[in-house]
Design a protein around this motif. Structure first.
Motif, short mmCIF file in Angstrom:
data_model
loop_
_atom_site.label_atom_id
_atom_site.label_comp_id
_atom_site.label_asym_id
_atom_site.label_seq_id
_atom_site.Cartn_x
_atom_site.Cartn_y
_atom_site.Cartn_z
N PRO A 194 0.80 -1.23 0.00
CA PRO A 194 0.00 0.00 0.00
C PRO A 194 0.83 1.28 0.00
CG PRO A 194 -0.94 -1.59 1.52
CD PRO A 194 0.32 -2.20 1.01
N PHE A 195 1.95 1.28 0.73
CA PHE A 195 2.68 2.56 0.80
C PHE A 195 3.33 2.94 -0.53
CE2 PHE A 195 7.30 2.39 0.81
CZ PHE A 195 7.58 1.05 0.99
N ASN A 196 3.35 2.00 -1.47
CA ASN A 196 3.90 2.32 -2.79
C ASN A 196 3.10 3.40 -3.51
OD1 ASN A 196 4.80 -1.14 -3.22
ND2 ASN A 196 6.13 0.59 -2.70
N ILE A 197 1.90 3.67 -2.98
CA ILE A 197 1.08 4.75 -3.54
C ILE A 197 1.85 6.07 -3.42
CG2 ILE A 197 -0.19 5.40 -1.43
CD1 ILE A 197 -1.95 4.76 -4.72
N LEU A 198 2.79 6.10 -2.46
CA LEU A 198 3.59 7.32 -2.25
C LEU A 198 4.78 7.42 -3.21
CD1 LEU A 198 3.64 7.39 1.66
CD2 LEU A 198 2.24 8.78 0.13
N ASN A 199 4.94 6.42 -4.06
CA ASN A 199 6.06 6.40 -5.02
C ASN A 199 6.38 7.79 -5.61
OD1 ASN A 199 7.46 4.05 -5.31
ND2 ASN A 199 6.68 3.57 -7.35
N PRO A 200 5.39 8.45 -6.23
CA PRO A 200 5.71 9.76 -6.86
C PRO A 200 6.12 10.80 -5.83
CG PRO A 200 3.60 8.90 -7.65
CD PRO A 200 4.00 8.05 -6.48
N ALA A 201 5.44 10.81 -4.68
CA ALA A 201 5.76 11.81 -3.65
C ALA A 201 7.18 11.60 -3.13
CB ALA A 201 4.75 11.73 -2.51
N ILE A 202 7.50 10.34 -2.84
CA ILE A 202 8.85 10.04 -2.34
C ILE A 202 9.90 10.47 -3.36
CG2 ILE A 202 10.45 8.18 -1.70
CD1 ILE A 202 8.04 6.63 -0.61
N ASN A 203 9.67 10.13 -4.62
CA ASN A 203 10.65 10.46 -5.65
C ASN A 203 10.78 11.97 -5.84
OD1 ASN A 203 12.57 9.39 -7.37
ND2 ASN A 203 11.26 9.65 -9.16
N LEU A 204 9.67 12.67 -5.69
CA LEU A 204 9.69 14.12 -5.85
C LEU A 204 10.52 14.78 -4.76
CD1 LEU A 204 8.33 16.07 -7.86
CD2 LEU A 204 6.61 16.54 -6.11
N ILE A 205 10.42 14.23 -3.55
CA ILE A 205 11.23 14.78 -2.45
C ILE A 205 12.68 14.33 -2.60
CG2 ILE A 205 11.57 14.77 0.06
CD1 ILE A 205 8.46 14.28 0.22
N LEU A 206 12.83 13.08 -3.05
CA LEU A 206 14.19 12.53 -3.21
C LEU A 206 15.03 13.37 -4.17
CD1 LEU A 206 16.19 10.19 -2.63
CD2 LEU A 206 15.21 8.99 -4.58
N ALA A 207 14.43 13.83 -5.26
CA ALA A 207 15.21 14.49 -6.31
C ALA A 207 16.04 15.67 -5.78
CB ALA A 207 14.31 14.91 -7.45
N PRO A 208 15.44 16.68 -5.13
CA PRO A 208 16.28 17.81 -4.69
C PRO A 208 17.15 17.49 -3.48
CG PRO A 208 14.00 18.19 -4.09
CD PRO A 208 14.01 16.94 -4.91
N PHE A 209 16.85 16.37 -2.80
CA PHE A 209 17.66 16.00 -1.63
C PHE A 209 18.38 14.68 -1.89
CE2 PHE A 209 14.33 18.78 0.01
CZ PHE A 209 15.09 19.72 0.67
N PHE A 210 18.70 14.48 -3.17
CA PHE A 210 19.25 13.19 -3.59
C PHE A 210 20.45 12.75 -2.76
CE2 PHE A 210 21.51 10.53 -6.90
CZ PHE A 210 20.59 9.51 -6.86
N GLU A 211 21.35 13.71 -2.44
CA GLU A 211 22.56 13.31 -1.71
C GLU A 211 22.21 12.75 -0.34
OE1 GLU A 211 25.24 16.49 -0.59
OE2 GLU A 211 23.72 18.00 -0.94
N TRP A 212 21.12 13.22 0.24
CA TRP A 212 20.71 12.68 1.54
C TRP A 212 20.14 11.29 1.38
CZ3 TRP A 212 22.29 15.28 5.66
CH2 TRP A 212 22.70 16.60 5.45
N GLY A 213 19.40 11.10 0.30
CA GLY A 213 18.89 9.76 0.01
C GLY A 213 20.02 8.76 -0.11
N ILE A 214 21.06 9.17 -0.84
CA ILE A 214 22.22 8.28 -1.03
C ILE A 214 22.92 8.03 0.31
CG2 ILE A 214 24.47 8.08 -2.14
CD1 ILE A 214 22.39 7.87 -4.20
N ALA A 215 23.04 9.08 1.12
CA ALA A 215 23.73 8.93 2.40
C ALA A 215 22.98 7.93 3.29
CB ALA A 215 23.86 10.27 3.11
N ILE A 216 21.65 8.02 3.28
CA ILE A 216 20.86 7.08 4.09
C ILE A 216 20.96 5.68 3.51
CG2 ILE A 216 18.50 6.50 4.79
CD1 ILE A 216 17.99 9.59 4.79
N TYR A 217 20.89 5.63 2.20
CA TYR A 217 20.99 4.33 1.52
C TYR A 217 22.34 3.65 1.83
CZ TYR A 217 22.35 1.53 -2.53
OH TYR A 217 22.85 0.56 -3.35
N ASP A 218 23.40 4.46 1.87
CA ASP A 218 24.73 3.91 2.13
C ASP A 218 24.88 3.38 3.55
OD1 ASP A 218 25.52 4.37 -0.42
OD2 ASP A 218 26.74 6.14 -0.01
#
Lengths: 425, 359
Positions: free
Chosen positions: A193-217
């Motif tokens: 169900p939370f995949n419904i947020l796919n676009p929202a998550i990606n939209l936030i991820l884009a301008p904060f991409f380096e933070w996404g990568i840091a968390i992912y790492d």
């Protein structure tokens, strides 16, 4: 500690067992078989025999050797030139921001700093950290000494990116590269169900991409699954913390502070923030173009069981997509516009991918393999379309009219009805 | 100094993750936080095969003692190569190396170096230096072995009226003899220096014979009373060492040893290629005997060394480890390689003879 031996062209001499102790338990590396192949090849390569795949592997090995034997002073001069341009832009851009009270200075400074940050991350950082320039033996441009202008520390990124992502490219459940975890980026990923947020998550991820990568790492999932120890996590958190403080101080404290005497403190802060955001959106777009446009395959673990060197190459080809464009475009994407070539040969100097691409296309055509490429807007659109599409559960899709063979196509389905797979040649 | 350091600290807040030097390097190629550099100021052709390269080192260089050597790095086809060269200039002058075109690095240095080129440097090292107190000296050199001794002569002879130096230098021909005219001029000008050239071709092909004392007695009758310094090819030095031991002249003259030698041969470990060998992990203080087909990464992990590792198939380069000495075999190609300081992908390289790793 897993003591597996993974040499491309030899069968393992011994395969160790996992120590009972709570030492790091990492996913086992795929062992490349010397001969044969997986029980089922991906559908796009199903028409190839073991002998074909072996020949393809040898051809690509030869291509790699040819580039390596011709690396030289010209290539060294290239990376030094890029570094010189990047550093000049960085200094001039930041200095211009000190006067950013004036609108023209704000625009020029932010633009220069954005370009500097993009070059630093893509054509320089990513590629240096891949070891593409290690052959020069220059400690100033070396994967073991390089640190980049990005919140995630180089060491953490090298592990998750070079080691995990490049080894397990597009293998569901193994490649935890952006997407495939928080985002649903493949039909084969079960819908939640939370995949419904796919676009929202990606939209936030884009301008904060380096933070996404840091968390992912930080590999939080691996910690949860007990594959990564708490101590390792603590150590990584500390390293990220130190890096964050330094990055923040530079862009959001020191630069505005230096601009204050010129009455430009606030504008300088907006400038550095904007430059980081522009770089993040750009990097996000390029990365998403690499593995998510239509025509790119994902793989199951069974499909890689018994992979030979040739099969490994084929997986990299089918799992990556290129971006077509001008020379400037290639440089600004860090030559990740040659994602297929990069994934087959991650450690060749980036300025040589263009010439590798010519041969790669020809090889793909000869072996009847797809070679996915397209201009950036189209590729970005397709990646985003996928983000939206997969926010919802899978729907049965009409089969392409002209692809009768696709009826029997095993998972993952290739959506060749859409004009994504560029015809080769 | 303190102010500069404080300024650097402040600047580094703005340059992180780079250093301020990385940016200063845009305008001054000698500035680097990681690598000492020098700029070539003069290039002098000495003989058809050898060239003296004068350079001005950047900050961090220590003045050399006469007779010392330094590691010089030069880029050839984009790859940084390091070799050690004796410094031939007098103490107090800008350093210089005299390079003879033997081997591909020296050949490139001797033939292609231009004024303005940047060389990579390591600080001067070596114990082949002049004795602390004045005493009669005998210099015994052959070929390019003259270079460290030249620095000694240039430093000592013009400045010390009490110098007493005999130089015996062996070269193939007069044209091949390094610093030939300068030495004769110095000997003319300063009574403290006597030069005896031995030109093998002019002697009818007979090389300077150190297996017995005859040649030595002729060229320098009081050789036993002198502190001797020898530098040259391996067999030349072996013969000299043997002679001094046999003739009982190896006792000390004053507080200097009777014979001090300088070898140019690279640090090579004996071993048979293809058979594997003893791998030493220097920082971890561990040793293991391994076969020629076992990746160094596995060898290290098996004996408990914390080895960096990644893909284990030669792609990701997470496992790069510096080589201290020895040769390794690339298990992918069978190619045997290994230069001092080279970073080795331990997951796809095995020992080809004894190997020392810096980990």
């Amino acid at each position: 500690m897993t003591a597996t031996t993974n040499r491309p062209t030899t069968t393992p001499t011994r395969v160790g067992t996992v120590d009972g102790a709570a030492t790091t338990i990492r996913p086992k590396k795929p062992i490349l078989a010397a001969t044969g192949g997986p029980a089922h090849r991906p559908s796009a390569a199903a028409h190839l025999t073991d002998a074909d795949v072996e020949r393809l592997g040898r051809e690509l090995d030869a291509l790699r050797d040819r580039i390596i034997s011709t690396r030289g002073a010209k290539d060294a001069a290239y990376i030094r030139r890029v570094i010189r341009i990047q550093r000049t832009l960085e200094v001039v851009g930041r200095a211009t921001l000190l006067l950013s009270k004036k609108k023209s200075a704000f625009v020029a400074g932010t633009a220069m700093l954005s370009v500097a940050k993009i070059l630093e991350n893509m054509e320089i950082g990513h590629n240096v950290l891949h070891g593409q320039w290690d052959w020069m033996r220059d400690p100033d441009i070396h994967s073991t000494t390089w640190e980049w202008d990005f919140v995630t520390p180089a060491a953490a990124w090298k592990h998750t990116h070079n080691d995990l992502h490049h080894t397990w490219t597009n293998v569901l459940g193994k490649d935890k590269d952006v997407g495939y975890s928080t985002l649903r980026m493949a039909e084969d990923q079960p819908w939640r169900p939370f995949n419904i947020l796919n676009p929202a998550i990606n939209l936030i991820l884009a301008p904060f991409f380096e933070w996404g990568i840091a968390i992912y790492d930080l590999e939080l999932e691996a910690v949860k699954d007990g594959e990564k120890s708490k101590d390792d996590l603590k150590r990584d958190l500390k390293a990220v913390g130190r890096k964050v403080v330094r990055q923040f101080t530079k862009d959001y404290a020191a630069t505005p502070l230096a601009a204050m005497p010129f009455g430009s403190g606030k504008q300088a802060l907006i400038g550095t923030f904007t430059a980081n955001a522009i770089r993040n959106v750009w990097a996000h777009s390029v990365i998403f173009c690499g593995h998510f446009p239509d025509g790119v395959d994902t793989f199951t673990e069974e499909e890689i069981e018994g992979e030979t060197r040739g099969d490994w190459y084929i997986r990299q080809m089918l799992g990556s997509a290129n971006i077509s464009g001008s020379k400037l475009m290639h440089i600004m994407t860090g030559n990740l516009s040659h994602q297929i070539e990069h994934h087959c040969f991650p450690d060749l100097p980036s300025n040589r991918y263009a010439e590798v691409a010519v041969e790669m296309r020809e090889i793909c055509q000869r072996y009847g393999l797809p070679y996915t490429t397209g201009p950036m807007p189209k590729q970005v659109y397709q990646a985003w379309a996928k983000v939206f599409r997969l926010a919802l559960p899978n729907r049965p899709r009409p089969l392409p009219k002209n692809a009768a063979h696709a009826v029997n196509a095993p998972v993952p389905p290739r959506r060749s009805a859409l004009p994504m797979v560029a015809s080769v040649g | 100094m303190v102010q500069i350091r404080a300024l650097r600290r402040v600047a580094s807040i703005l340059t992180t993750p780079r250093t301020p030097e990385d940016f200063l390097g845009l305008v001054n190629p000698l500035v680097s936080s990681r690598q000492l550099r020098g700029v070539v100021t003069k290039v002098v052709r000495e003989t058809p095969d050898s060239t003296t390269i004068h350079f001005r080192p950047g900050r961090g260089w220590n003045q050399h003692a006469a007779g010392q050597w330094a590691r010089i790095g030069v880029e050839i086809d984009g790859v940084r190569q390091w070799r050690s060269y004796s410094l031939s200039a007098a103490v107090g002058h800008d350093p210089a190396v005299t390079v003879t075109a033997i081997g591909f690095v020296s050949t490139a240095l001797a033939r292609d170096t231009k004024v303005g080129d940047v060389l990579f440097l390591d600080t001067p090292q070596g114990d082949f230096v002049l004795p602390e107190h004045p005493r009669p000296l005998l210099m015994l050199t052959a070929g390019s072995g003259l270079t460290p001794v030249m620095s000694m002569i240039r430093t000592l002879v013009p400045r010390r009226p009490d110098a007493d130096v005999v130089l015996i230098h062996s070269a193939r021909t007069r044209g091949d003899a390094l610093f030939h005219d300068e030495l004769l001029e110095l000997a003319d000008q300063f009574p403290g220096l006597q030069v005896r050239h031995w030109f093998t071709r002019e002697e009818g092909g007979r090389r300077l014979d150190l297996s017995g004392v005859a040649d030595l007695e002729t060229l320098c009758p009081d050789w036993r009373e002198r502190a001797a310094y020898a530098c040259g090819p391996t067999d030349f030095l072996d013969a000299a060492t043997e002679l001094w031991q046999r003739e009982g002249a190896d006792g000390a003259v004053g507080d200097a040893p009777a014979l001090t030698i300088e070898r140019f041969a690279p640090v090579l470990l004996d071993g048979v290629g293809g058979e594997g060998g003893l791998v030493t992990f220097e920082k971890s203080d561990k040793e293991v005997e391994v076969g020629g087909d076992v990746p160094l990464l596995d060898a290290g992990e098996d004996c408990g060394v914390v080895m960096p590792s990644g893909c284990r198939m030669g792609i990701c380069r997470s496992c790069l480890t510096p080589l201290v000495a020895g040769k390794v075999r690339d298990l992918r190609t069978g190619e045997v390689h290994g230069d001092e300081g080279e970073l080795i992908q331990t997951c796809v390289n095995a020992a080809a003879g004894p190997v020392h790793l810096d980990i």
